[in-house]
Design a protein around this motif. Structure first.
Motif, PDB file in Angstrom:
ATOM      1  N   GLU A   1     -63.597 -19.851  -1.032  1.00  0.00           N
ATOM      2  CA  GLU A   1     -63.478 -19.088   0.209  1.00  0.00           C
ATOM      3  C   GLU A   1     -64.559 -18.019   0.315  1.00  0.00           C
ATOM      4  OE1 GLU A   1     -59.569 -17.500   0.433  1.00  0.00           O
ATOM      5  OE2 GLU A   1     -58.568 -19.450   0.635  1.00  0.00           O
ATOM      6  N   ILE A   2     -64.818 -17.354  -0.807  1.00  0.00           N
ATOM      7  CA  ILE A   2     -65.854 -16.319  -0.808  1.00  0.00           C
ATOM      8  C   ILE A   2     -67.220 -16.919  -0.501  1.00  0.00           C
ATOM      9  CG2 ILE A   2     -67.135 -14.710  -2.295  1.00  0.00           C
ATOM     10  CD1 ILE A   2     -64.472 -14.137  -3.723  1.00  0.00           C
ATOM     11  N   GLN A   3     -67.527 -18.083  -1.086  1.00  0.00           N
ATOM     12  CA  GLN A   3     -68.804 -18.747  -0.835  1.00  0.00           C
ATOM     13  C   GLN A   3     -68.937 -19.139   0.630  1.00  0.00           C
ATOM     14  OE1 GLN A   3     -69.114 -22.002  -3.582  1.00  0.00           O
ATOM     15  NE2 GLN A   3     -69.652 -20.701  -5.324  1.00  0.00           N
ATOM     16  N   GLU A   4     -67.841 -19.656   1.210  1.00  0.00           N
ATOM     17  CA  GLU A   4     -67.874 -20.055   2.620  1.00  0.00           C
ATOM     18  C   GLU A   4     -68.102 -18.844   3.521  1.00  0.00           C
ATOM     19  OE1 GLU A   4     -64.223 -22.067   3.312  1.00  0.00           O
ATOM     20  OE2 GLU A   4     -64.858 -23.947   2.348  1.00  0.00           O
ATOM     21  N   LEU A   5     -67.382 -17.752   3.239  1.00  0.00           N
ATOM     22  CA  LEU A   5     -67.538 -16.541   4.047  1.00  0.00           C
ATOM     23  C   LEU A   5     -68.928 -15.941   3.879  1.00  0.00           C
ATOM     24  CD1 LEU A   5     -64.067 -14.850   3.413  1.00  0.00           C
ATOM     25  CD2 LEU A   5     -64.855 -15.924   5.520  1.00  0.00           C
ATOM     26  N   THR A   6     -69.437 -15.990   2.652  1.00  0.00           N
ATOM     27  CA  THR A   6     -70.786 -15.474   2.401  1.00  0.00           C
ATOM     28  C   THR A   6     -71.822 -16.287   3.174  1.00  0.00           C
ATOM     29  OG1 THR A   6     -70.149 -14.747   0.178  1.00  0.00           O
ATOM     30  CG2 THR A   6     -72.507 -14.969   0.628  1.00  0.00           C
ATOM     31  N   GLY A   7     -71.633 -17.617   3.186  1.00  0.00           N
ATOM     32  CA  GLY A   7     -72.551 -18.472   3.941  1.00  0.00           C
ATOM     33  C   GLY A   7     -72.505 -18.176   5.428  1.00  0.00           C
ATOM     34  N   GLU A   8     -71.292 -17.986   5.961  1.00  0.00           N
ATOM     35  CA  GLU A   8     -71.149 -17.662   7.385  1.00  0.00           C
ATOM     36  C   GLU A   8     -71.800 -16.317   7.704  1.00  0.00           C
ATOM     37  OE1 GLU A   8     -67.045 -17.819   8.414  1.00  0.00           O
ATOM     38  OE2 GLU A   8     -66.813 -19.954   7.945  1.00  0.00           O
ATOM     39  N   LEU A   9     -71.591 -15.341   6.812  1.00  0.00           N
ATOM     40  CA  LEU A   9     -72.186 -14.023   7.025  1.00  0.00           C
ATOM     41  C   LEU A   9     -73.704 -14.090   7.002  1.00  0.00           C
ATOM     42  CD1 LEU A   9     -71.754 -10.977   7.337  1.00  0.00           C
ATOM     43  CD2 LEU A   9     -71.666 -10.786   4.853  1.00  0.00           C
ATOM     44  N   THR A  10     -74.246 -14.881   6.082  1.00  0.00           N
ATOM     45  CA  THR A  10     -75.702 -15.046   6.013  1.00  0.00           C
ATOM     46  C   THR A  10     -76.240 -15.686   7.290  1.00  0.00           C
ATOM     47  OG1 THR A  10     -75.607 -15.311   3.606  1.00  0.00           O
ATOM     48  CG2 THR A  10     -77.596 -16.096   4.714  1.00  0.00           C
ATOM     49  N   ASP A  11     -75.520 -16.702   7.805  1.00  0.00           N
ATOM     50  CA  ASP A  11     -75.940 -17.355   9.048  1.00  0.00           C
ATOM     51  C   ASP A  11     -75.950 -16.365  10.205  1.00  0.00           C
ATOM     52  OD1 ASP A  11     -76.345 -19.816   7.918  1.00  0.00           O
ATOM     53  OD2 ASP A  11     -74.332 -20.571   8.348  1.00  0.00           O
ATOM     54  N   LEU A  12     -74.917 -15.520  10.274  1.00  0.00           N
ATOM     55  CA  LEU A  12     -74.834 -14.530  11.348  1.00  0.00           C
ATOM     56  C   LEU A  12     -75.972 -13.522  11.251  1.00  0.00           C
ATOM     57  CD1 LEU A  12     -70.978 -13.833  11.429  1.00  0.00           C
ATOM     58  CD2 LEU A  12     -72.318 -15.020  13.170  1.00  0.00           C
ATOM     59  N   LYS A  13     -76.270 -13.083  10.018  1.00  0.00           N
ATOM     60  CA  LYS A  13     -77.367 -12.125   9.838  1.00  0.00           C
ATOM     61  C   LYS A  13     -78.699 -12.740  10.250  1.00  0.00           C
ATOM     62  CE  LYS A  13     -75.373  -9.312   6.120  1.00  0.00           C
ATOM     63  NZ  LYS A  13     -75.498  -8.894   4.703  1.00  0.00           N
ATOM     64  N   LEU A  14     -78.901 -14.006   9.873  1.00  0.00           N
ATOM     65  CA  LEU A  14     -80.147 -14.683  10.243  1.00  0.00           C
ATOM     66  C   LEU A  14     -80.253 -14.835  11.747  1.00  0.00           C
ATOM     67  CD1 LEU A  14     -80.312 -17.466   7.494  1.00  0.00           C
ATOM     68  CD2 LEU A  14     -81.740 -15.435   7.673  1.00  0.00           C
ATOM     69  N   SER A  15     -79.134 -15.155  12.397  1.00  0.00           N
ATOM     70  CA  SER A  15     -79.127 -15.312  13.855  1.00  0.00           C
ATOM     71  C   SER A  15     -79.483 -13.993  14.532  1.00  0.00           C
ATOM     72  CB  SER A  15     -77.753 -15.797  14.337  1.00  0.00           C
ATOM     73  OG  SER A  15     -77.461 -17.071  13.809  1.00  0.00           O
ATOM     74  N   VAL A  16     -78.896 -12.900  14.038  1.00  0.00           N
ATOM     75  CA  VAL A  16     -79.183 -11.581  14.613  1.00  0.00           C
ATOM     76  C   VAL A  16     -80.651 -11.224  14.415  1.00  0.00           C
ATOM     77  CG1 VAL A  16     -78.733  -9.109  14.368  1.00  0.00           C
ATOM     78  CG2 VAL A  16     -76.821 -10.728  14.373  1.00  0.00           C
ATOM     79  N   ASP A  17     -81.166 -11.477  13.219  1.00  0.00           N
ATOM     80  CA  ASP A  17     -82.573 -11.168  12.934  1.00  0.00           C
ATOM     81  C   ASP A  17     -83.513 -11.956  13.843  1.00  0.00           C
ATOM     82  OD1 ASP A  17     -81.933  -9.371  10.975  1.00  0.00           O
ATOM     83  OD2 ASP A  17     -82.093 -10.803   9.325  1.00  0.00           O
ATOM     84  N   LEU A  18     -83.194 -13.240  14.051  1.00  0.00           N
ATOM     85  CA  LEU A  18     -84.034 -14.072  14.919  1.00  0.00           C
ATOM     86  C   LEU A  18     -83.965 -13.605  16.369  1.00  0.00           C
ATOM     87  CD1 LEU A  18     -83.284 -17.614  13.443  1.00  0.00           C
ATOM     88  CD2 LEU A  18     -85.435 -16.377  13.321  1.00  0.00           C
ATOM     89  N   LEU A  19     -82.772 -13.231  16.811  1.00  0.00           N
ATOM     90  CA  LEU A  19     -82.615 -12.735  18.186  1.00  0.00           C
ATOM     91  C   LEU A  19     -83.372 -11.427  18.382  1.00  0.00           C
ATOM     92  CD1 LEU A  19     -78.828 -13.496  18.822  1.00  0.00           C
ATOM     93  CD2 LEU A  19     -80.772 -14.595  19.933  1.00  0.00           C
ATOM     94  N   GLU A  20     -83.307 -10.552  17.376  1.00  0.00           N
ATOM     95  CA  GLU A  20     -84.043  -9.292  17.481  1.00  0.00           C
ATOM     96  C   GLU A  20     -85.546  -9.533  17.499  1.00  0.00           C
ATOM     97  OE1 GLU A  20     -82.667  -6.943  14.240  1.00  0.00           O
ATOM     98  OE2 GLU A  20     -80.871  -6.233  15.297  1.00  0.00           O
ATOM     99  N   LYS A  21     -85.999 -10.482  16.705  1.00  0.00           N
ATOM    100  CA  LYS A  21     -87.418 -10.797  16.682  1.00  0.00           C
ATOM    101  C   LYS A  21     -87.870 -11.367  18.030  1.00  0.00           C
ATOM    102  CE  LYS A  21     -89.378 -12.038  13.004  1.00  0.00           C
ATOM    103  NZ  LYS A  21     -89.822 -12.708  11.764  1.00  0.00           N
ATOM    104  N   GLU A  22     -87.039 -12.235  18.612  1.00  0.00           N
ATOM    105  CA  GLU A  22     -87.365 -12.805  19.923  1.00  0.00           C
ATOM    106  C   GLU A  22     -87.382 -11.714  20.987  1.00  0.00           C
ATOM    107  OE1 GLU A  22     -85.876 -16.457  22.849  1.00  0.00           O
ATOM    108  OE2 GLU A  22     -84.693 -15.879  21.091  1.00  0.00           O
ATOM    109  N   ARG A  23     -86.394 -10.801  20.914  1.00  0.00           N
ATOM    110  CA  ARG A  23     -86.350  -9.685  21.864  1.00  0.00           C
ATOM    111  C   ARG A  23     -87.610  -8.839  21.778  1.00  0.00           C
ATOM    112  NH1 ARG A  23     -82.865  -5.042  19.744  1.00  0.00           N
ATOM    113  NH2 ARG A  23     -84.757  -5.001  18.469  1.00  0.00           N
ATOM    114  N   ASP A  24     -88.004  -8.484  20.549  1.00  0.00           N
ATOM    115  CA  ASP A  24     -89.197  -7.653  20.358  1.00  0.00           C
ATOM    116  C   ASP A  24     -90.457  -8.366  20.843  1.00  0.00           C
ATOM    117  OD1 ASP A  24     -87.534  -5.802  19.229  1.00  0.00           O
ATOM    118  OD2 ASP A  24     -88.019  -6.318  17.155  1.00  0.00           O
TER     119      ASP A  24
END
Length: 278
Positions: A190-213
């Motif tokens: 469960e921890i691995q799955e949640l960690t993977g989901e959290l990493t995906d969300l962080k990457l998505s946010v980073d990509l969106l911020e980069k696109e915005r900038d």
């Protein structure tokens, strides 16, 4: 050949899971996070797959854990880039930190590059496991791991044989730990799955911020250009600023901007007609 591609190229929108699946399938690995490729060894072998014989695989350290060892791998990769006249800049200081986004971006570029070589097809006779075993440091680490495991086994056997009740103690201990081990295993999954989901969300946010900038910088350039004294009062500049400075309550200022341009064109046509009559 994709040696240099812009940051808004489609290659940089390939997801983490797709990148990992590509690496694991090509190199017969089992990576679960992009950070696991931070040592530079994976990148070296991908280049070895694309250009057999160019990478000195015997120098690649597949067991690199320290930044020093990782940097040595990237030096090998940089030498390969130089031989192939690839101008891609390798941000080694960022990559060795193991940050997900930095490593993902470099792997996205690497996938695009490898896909541009022979249509992305792997050499028929390329054996990734065999080629990986040519890494000098890996063979030593494997040998030490085997020795360590055999030593553990011998110690366990000796401890059991020295006590006649050894087998009974082992069976009782195993029964007592079954429930606890199962619970810990489920929690780890469960921890691995949640960690993977959290990493995906962080990457998505980073990509969106980069696109915005990226788009904000373009709009800012347009704004500065339209404010230059030579262009500030031009109809097109006025129309552009009408769109840029439109309030949030307006859905779109395009219609007003088009009207400004249309009026100016109408005036110019009238003046042109009057000149012709003269």
């Amino acid at each position: 050949m994709a040696t240099n591609i812009g940051m808004m190229d489609g290659a940089y929108f390939v997801g983490r899971n797709e990148i990992l699946a590509w690496i694991n399938a090509r190199l017969h690995l089992n990576l679960s996070r992009v950070e696991e490729a931070a040592s530079g060894a994976v990148q070296c072998q991908m280049m070895d797959m694309a250009h057999p014989g160019v990478v000195p695989m015997h120098k690649v350290n597949f067991d690199a854990k320290t930044e020093y060892d990782m940097i040595q791998n990237y030096k090998i990769l940089q030498e390969v880039f130089n031989k192939l006249k690839i101008t891609k800049h390798i941000e080694v200081n960022k990559l060795v930190k193991g940050r997900p986004l930095d490593n993902l971006e470099f792997l996205q570029w690497l996938k695009r590059y490898c896909d541009s070589i022979n249509g992305g097809t792997m050499k028929e006779n390329y054996n990734p496991t065999e080629r990986r075993n040519k890494g000098g440091k890996e063979r030593n680490s494997k040998g030490s791991q085997k020795n360590f495991k055999s030593l553990q086994t011998n110690n366990s056997l000796n401890s059991v044989s020295s006590d006649g009740m050894g087998s009974n103690k082992i069976s009782v201990t195993k029964q007592g730990k079954v429930g606890g081990v199962a619970t810990v295993a489920n929690s780890s999954v469960e921890i691995q799955e949640l960690t993977g989901e959290l990493t995906d969300l962080k990457l998505s946010v980073d990509l969106l911020e980069k696109e915005r900038d990226f788009y904000f910088a373009k709009l800012r350039d347009i704004e500065i250009l339209s404010q230059t004294p030579e262009l500030e009062n031009f109809p097109m500049s006025m129309a552009i600023k009408k769109i840029l400075y439109a309030g949030e309550e307006k859905e779109s200022a395009l219609a007003e901007a088009q009207e400004i341009v249309a009026q100016i064109i109408k005036v110019e046509k009238t003046e042109y007609s009057d000149d012709d009559e003269c």
